[in-house]
Design an enzyme around this catalytic site. Structure first.
Site, short mmCIF file in Angstrom:
data_model
loop_
_atom_site.label_atom_id
_atom_site.label_comp_id
_atom_site.label_asym_id
_atom_site.label_seq_id
_atom_site.Cartn_x
_atom_site.Cartn_y
_atom_site.Cartn_z
N LYS A 178 0.85 -1.20 0.00
CA LYS A 178 0.00 0.00 0.00
C LYS A 178 0.88 1.25 0.00
O LYS A 178 1.84 1.33 0.77
CB LYS A 178 -0.91 0.01 1.24
CG LYS A 178 -1.95 -1.11 1.26
CD LYS A 178 -2.81 -1.01 2.51
CE LYS A 178 -3.69 -2.24 2.70
NZ LYS A 178 -4.77 -2.39 1.75
N HIS A 236 -0.24 -8.03 9.22
CA HIS A 236 -0.47 -6.64 8.81
C HIS A 236 -0.17 -5.62 9.94
O HIS A 236 0.54 -4.64 9.72
CB HIS A 236 -1.92 -6.45 8.37
CG HIS A 236 -2.35 -7.40 7.30
ND1 HIS A 236 -1.51 -7.82 6.30
CD2 HIS A 236 -3.55 -8.00 7.04
CE1 HIS A 236 -2.17 -8.65 5.49
NE2 HIS A 236 -3.40 -8.78 5.92
N LYS A 336 -13.98 -7.00 12.35
CA LYS A 336 -14.96 -7.00 11.26
C LYS A 336 -16.26 -6.38 11.80
O LYS A 336 -16.48 -6.32 13.00
CB LYS A 336 -15.26 -8.44 10.83
CG LYS A 336 -14.05 -9.23 10.37
CD LYS A 336 -13.84 -9.10 8.89
CE LYS A 336 -12.71 -9.97 8.39
NZ LYS A 336 -12.17 -9.51 7.12
C1 BG6 Z 1 -6.58 -9.95 4.60
C2 BG6 Z 1 -7.47 -10.61 5.61
O1 BG6 Z 1 -5.25 -10.37 4.76
O2 BG6 Z 1 -6.65 -8.54 4.74
C3 BG6 Z 1 -8.90 -10.13 5.44
O3 BG6 Z 1 -7.43 -12.01 5.46
C4 BG6 Z 1 -8.96 -8.62 5.50
O4 BG6 Z 1 -9.74 -10.68 6.45
C5 BG6 Z 1 -7.95 -8.01 4.54
O5 BG6 Z 1 -10.26 -8.22 5.13
C6 BG6 Z 1 -7.85 -6.51 4.72
O6 BG6 Z 1 -7.09 -6.00 3.67
P1 BG6 Z 1 -7.41 -4.60 3.05
O7 BG6 Z 1 -6.33 -4.35 2.08
O8 BG6 Z 1 -8.77 -4.70 2.43
O9 BG6 Z 1 -7.43 -3.65 4.18
#
Ligand code: BG6
Length: 486
Positions: A178, A236, A336
């Protein structure tokens, strides 16, 4: 910019019929083609278990392009071929070997499959000699999740490193692709003004949030087996934490960057068993409405076990045992079905002494905050205090905002462009080294252990809110509060 065109290569995608390939990987290749960063010398072989043909794969991919006749897509389309095969069948790999140009060709193997296949595919590739670098490069891209706990991540690393060298392994974390995340390095180290304040003398605490308004959608089975912590935190959120907390590397070179990130992750204090029960909160959504969409109870979602104890939200407090960060808590949260989609890092600075204002009506000043908005509205804002116009001394928080959309008018990207390009040119700086992954699992493992022993289910929260009340209590206990979502 004078980036070189990526060298001629074959990209082999395991999981060609999956969502990742059609929604993100192939569109990213099209964008790279349009930008002249990959040429017609890139061949794409998609492998999957469906009975399909080259044309069936191309027709499926067509659906993900607004204009199937667009020149860049037409160029990529012509180079997509399909190989039918089971990922566990040795014959698949023998056939693949026949399809590849020659032993000296550059080949990149992208594992866009469920993690159960990772180790087996890599062993099978090695078994038919496809990982041997005889002139050209042989690289492997491993998607997440990389392991489901510390032991399994260590085992997977050991298994891969038995047959391939670390320099051949590209462990992907798509957050590192990103723009706003990559910009953290530039903002921190390209500006004297931020870096000189970037320590425990000036920073009170840091908040890292990845909030999503969607529920688990069609991924109930995967998510029920995974949960919010495993899905988002050791990958992440820890990568964001590492970018924010690392010491300045000597260069943007992969070795320098990854060494500093690994050092920071290694300095994250693993909680004691007692802290593991008090310093994290897990939640689970109940039916509600998030961003105008009706969501059911998590337990009523498709393919979720009605007796599941899986969390859809987690908040935690972490400490980093380094000279720079001693005493500065890092609060992480992700979930979520929350009130907004909002991924951000908030650096909250220490308060100023109020002595100057003692003869005025000002009794409280909001602290300075630097908000790095990763998505959806990519921006960096600095909140500070200004005087309200008028004869009296009265203050108000105001903000200076840099918005990506206003400044750069960026085109639409999938976030995989930089990652795929870097794999092709052999730059590992945006990929996780084995010790980064294991360090992150080591730090979160005590939370997983505490939850596994607990009889308590996750705390309920109504979909469309900002999570369970325990998350508010976790940070309020330290006299702080979360930055509002959205
Ligand atoms: C993924 C997860 O790695 O990242 C998902 O498995 C999540 O559950 C997603 O929704 C979020 O990524 P982004 O780029 O949409 O923020």
């Amino acid at each position: 910019m004078n980036e070189p065109v990526a060298p001629a290569a074959t990209l082999v995608i395991f999981g060609a019929m999956g969502d990742l390939t059609s929604r993100l990987l192939v569109p990213a290749l099209v964008n790279l083609t349009r930008d002249g960063l990959i040429g017609d010398t890139l061949a794409i072989i998609g492998i999957d278990r469906d009975l399909a043909s080259d044309e069936a794969l191309r027709a499926k991919l067509d659906r993900f392009h607004d204009d199937p006749g667009e020149p860049s897509w037409t160029r990529v389309r012509a180079r997509c071929t399909y190989l039918h095969g089971d990922f566990t069948d040795p014959a698949t790999f023998a056939r693949l070997a026949e399809h590849l140009p020659d032993a000296a060709a550059n080949v990149c193997f992208y594992l866009a499959t469920t993690p159960t296949f990772f180790g087996g595919i890599i062993d099978a590739l090695a078994g038919v000699g496809l990982l041997a670098q005889a002139g050209g490069f042989r690289r492997i891209v491993v998607e997440k999740p990389f392991g489901h706990d510390l032991a399994s991540a260590q085992a997977l690393n050991a298994r891969i490193l038995k047959v391939a060298d670390e320099c051949q392994i590209y462990r992907i974390d798509h957050f590192l692709g990103k723009e706003t995340v990559r910009n953290i390095m530039v903002t921190r180290f390209g500006n004297a003004v931020f870096e000189s304040l970037w320590n425990n003398s000036h920073i009170d605490h840091v908040q890292i949030t990845a909030a999503e308004s969607l529920g688990v959608e069609r991924r109930g089975k995967f998510y029920d087996a995974t949960g919010a912590l495993r899905d988002m935190v050791p990958n992440h959120l820890f990568q964001l934490l590492a970018m924010i907390g690392m010491e300045p590397p000597n260069s943007f070179e992969a070795a320098a960057m990854r060494a500093e990130k690994a050092k920071l992750i290694d300095a994250v204090r693993a909680p004691t068993p007692a802290q593991a029960t008090t310093d994290a909160v897990r939640g689970r959504y109940r039916a509600g409405q998030a961003q105008g969409q009706d969501l059911p109870d998590f337990l009523a979602e498709d393919a979720v076990d009605p007796a599941s104890r899986t969390e859809t939200f987690v908040a935690m407090k972490l400490m980093v045992d380094s000279w720079r960060w001693a005493g500065v808590p890092f609060y992480l949260r992700t979930g979520k079905a929350l009130s907004a989609r909002d991924t951000e890092v908030v650096i909250v600075f220490k308060p100023v002494p109020l002595a100057l204002f003692r003869d005025t009506d000002v009794t409280h000043l909001a602290p300075n905050r630097l908000v790095i908005q990763v998505q959806p509205d990519e921006a960096i804002s600095l909140d500070f205090i200004a005087k309200k116009p008028g004869p009296m001394v009265d203050t108000t928080p105001v903000s200076m905002v840099f918005s990506y959309a206003d400044t750069f008018r960026p085109g639409h990207t999938t976030g995989y462009e930089a990652l795929l390009y870097d794999v092709m040119i052999g730059d590992q700086s945006l990929f996780q080294r084995a010790d980064e992954i294991e360090g992150a699992w080591r730090a979160v493992q005590p939370f997983l252990d505490a939850w596994a022993q607990s009889r308590e289910p996750p705390e309920d929260y109504v979909a469309g809110t900002c999570g369970p009340s325990g998350a508010e209590a976790l940070i309020a206990r330290d006299g702080r509060q979360w930055h509002a979502l959205g």
